[in-house]
Design a protein around this motif. Structure first.
Motif, mmCIF file in Angstrom:
data_model
loop_
_atom_site.group_PDB
_atom_site.id
_atom_site.type_symbol
_atom_site.label_atom_id
_atom_site.label_comp_id
_atom_site.label_asym_id
_atom_site.label_seq_id
_atom_site.Cartn_x
_atom_site.Cartn_y
_atom_site.Cartn_z
ATOM 1 N N GLY A 76 1.259 -1.747 -0.105
ATOM 2 C CA GLY A 76 0.248 -0.508 0.259
ATOM 3 C C GLY A 76 1.214 1.193 -0.211
ATOM 4 N N ALA A 119 -3.070 6.606 -4.837
ATOM 5 C CA ALA A 119 -4.077 5.290 -4.729
ATOM 6 C C ALA A 119 -5.295 5.542 -5.384
ATOM 7 N N ARG A 123 -4.107 0.351 -2.609
ATOM 8 C CA ARG A 123 -4.292 0.346 -1.475
ATOM 9 C C ARG A 123 -3.943 1.691 -0.298
#
Length: 447
Positions: free
Chosen positions: A177, A184, A190
């Protein structure tokens, strides 16, 4: 501002001179890295999608010509030959995510000489920066040994575009992430985040801060526990977390001090409170070496958040990359400068199981078991196919990484695999050198 102006002035002056001289024959330029930076056993090819976007959009308009002329102190009419120039050529490239080594072309451009020259600066900028960052991030993946990594680099990358690229490149090599909201959203990554020390400082005490945060965010929460005293902060977090109906994924974050020792203490506090499901995230000046040290120490850290040192590839922020003319109108050309000798001709690189990569001439048949790396990705100035997805590029990276020799995967003092040149490439290099040398000597000593 037109992207045609994202270039060095000498690209403009050379392209203009070529046009005046009628030198518009097909040229081949090769983009490669002369040598790997210290502590690198490999590089991860990156930046190709942005390169292809630029080449498809690039067009020299009237404002560009006026800007070039003003900078050169000349009438715009003098540079009118540049007006309307766009990229009409071919690009062959190593797909993003594949591993590459010194001396191997990451991409080759074949186009009319002025076009191929004018795009040099932008291509070097994008490929060099993104390959450096992707390679740094890949080493963090090796160091983490299966533990998740997240990108926290945006606040210290060299501009927002570089921050977006760092987030995407982290995902390319397997990061879980990013804290970067724009990246994102743009790339389907993520989004991850916790809280800053300022949030904790804004409340009467840590417990009040943690409760307020949990009320605002009923999903998994991560509490930053080292604003004052890390052990007391962890105990405060434990009291709040025990009161919550915790969804999976709650954690505490350590951001300073001896992260290994503090992780052991935090783990004991959490376990004693019956919070074995609560994880520990570590951040704060991490790179692959520190991650490797923590993993080897057995520190109970579940997630590593890496930022500055990875987003700017701090120990190797640049690559010794080059974009060199290797053929013109079907004739091989090369540079003979000391320590910067190039090899002539359009090329192909063959990856061979258990053997060094073979750098060969384009059109050579593959050696036994050899797989070509360079693929045609643009023809006539347009993509030949859609870009691979991040998932597809990550799978290519993972396959290459798994096949990399153990010595090249080491975090400390890696040994990169060598490459070999094909007999045909060696022969062309020798002929080209002899031809150039004879011409130079003939010019110095006319008959």
């Amino acid at each position: 501002m037109s992207e045609a102006r994202t270039t060095d002035l000498y690209e403009v002056t050379m392209a203009h001179a070529y046009l005046r001289e009628g030198m518009t024959g097909r040229a081949v330029f090769s983009l490669f890295v002369r040598g790997l930076p210290p502590q690198r056993g490999f590089l991860v090819a990156a930046g190709l999608p942005g390169v292809l976007d630029f080449l498809e959009r690039m067009r020299v308009d009237e404002e560009d010509v006026a800007a070039f002329a003003a900078l050169l102190g000349r009438p715009a009419a003098d540079l009118a030959g540049l007006l309307g120039m766009r990229f009409t050529g071919e690009v062959r490239a190593v797909p993003e995510g594949r591993l590459v080594f010194a001396g191997e072309p990451l991409l080759e451009v074949t186009a009319p000489l002025p076009e191929a020259q004018l795009v040099e600066t932008y291509l070097l900028n994008q490929v060099s920066h993104q390959t450096a960052v992707a390679s740094k991030a890949a080493r963090c993946v090796l160091a983490a040994a299966g533990r998740p990594l997240v990108d926290f680099s945006l606040r210290r990358t060299h501009g927002p575009q570089a921050g977006d690229q760092a987030a995407r490149l982290g995902a390319l090599v397997g990061f879980a992430g990013t804290s970067n909201v724009a990246a994102a959203a743009a790339y389907g990554l993520r989004a991850v985040g916790t809280m800053a020390h300022s949030f904790v400082e804004a409340f009467p005490d840590e417990e009040a801060a943690f409760r307020a945060f949990a009320r605002a965010h009923p999903g998994p929460v991560t509490f930053l526990v080292d604003t004052y005293d890390t052990e007391e902060g962890t105990e405060a977090a434990a009291r709040v977390l025990r009161e919550l109906e915790r969804p999976p994924g709650c954690a505490v974050r350590l951001d300073s001090g001896d992260l290994g020792a503090l992780a052991f203490r935090a783990r004991r506090i959490l376990d004693a409170a019956g919070l074995r499901d609560v994880g520990i995230t570590a951040s704060g000046g991490l790179d692959e070496r520190e991650v490797d040290r923590l993993v080897r120490s057995g520190a109970p850290i579940d997630v590593f958040a890496v930022g500055t040192r990875v987003g700017v590839s701090a120990d190797a922020p640049s690559l010794d990359s080059a974009y060199k003319l290797v053929a013109l109108e079907g004739r091989g050309v090369m540079k003979l400068s000391s320590a910067k000798v190039t090899s002539p001709g359009a090329k192909q690189v063959f990856r061979r199981p258990g053997r060094p990569d073979l750098v060969a001439l384009r059109g050579e048949p593959p050696p036994p078991g050899g797989v070509p790396l360079l693929e045609t990705v643009m023809a006539g100035g347009r993509r030949t196919a859609p870009d691979p997805s991040l998932r597809e590029s990550r799978e290519a990276f993972e396959a290459d990484l798994a096949a990399l020799p153990p010595d090249a995967r080491r975090i400390d003092d890696p040994v990169p695999p060598g490459t070999e040149a094909s007999p045909a490439l060696l022969a062309l290099t020798a002929r080209t050198r002899d031809r150039i040398t004879a011409r130079i000597l003939g010019g110095l000593h006319p008959a």
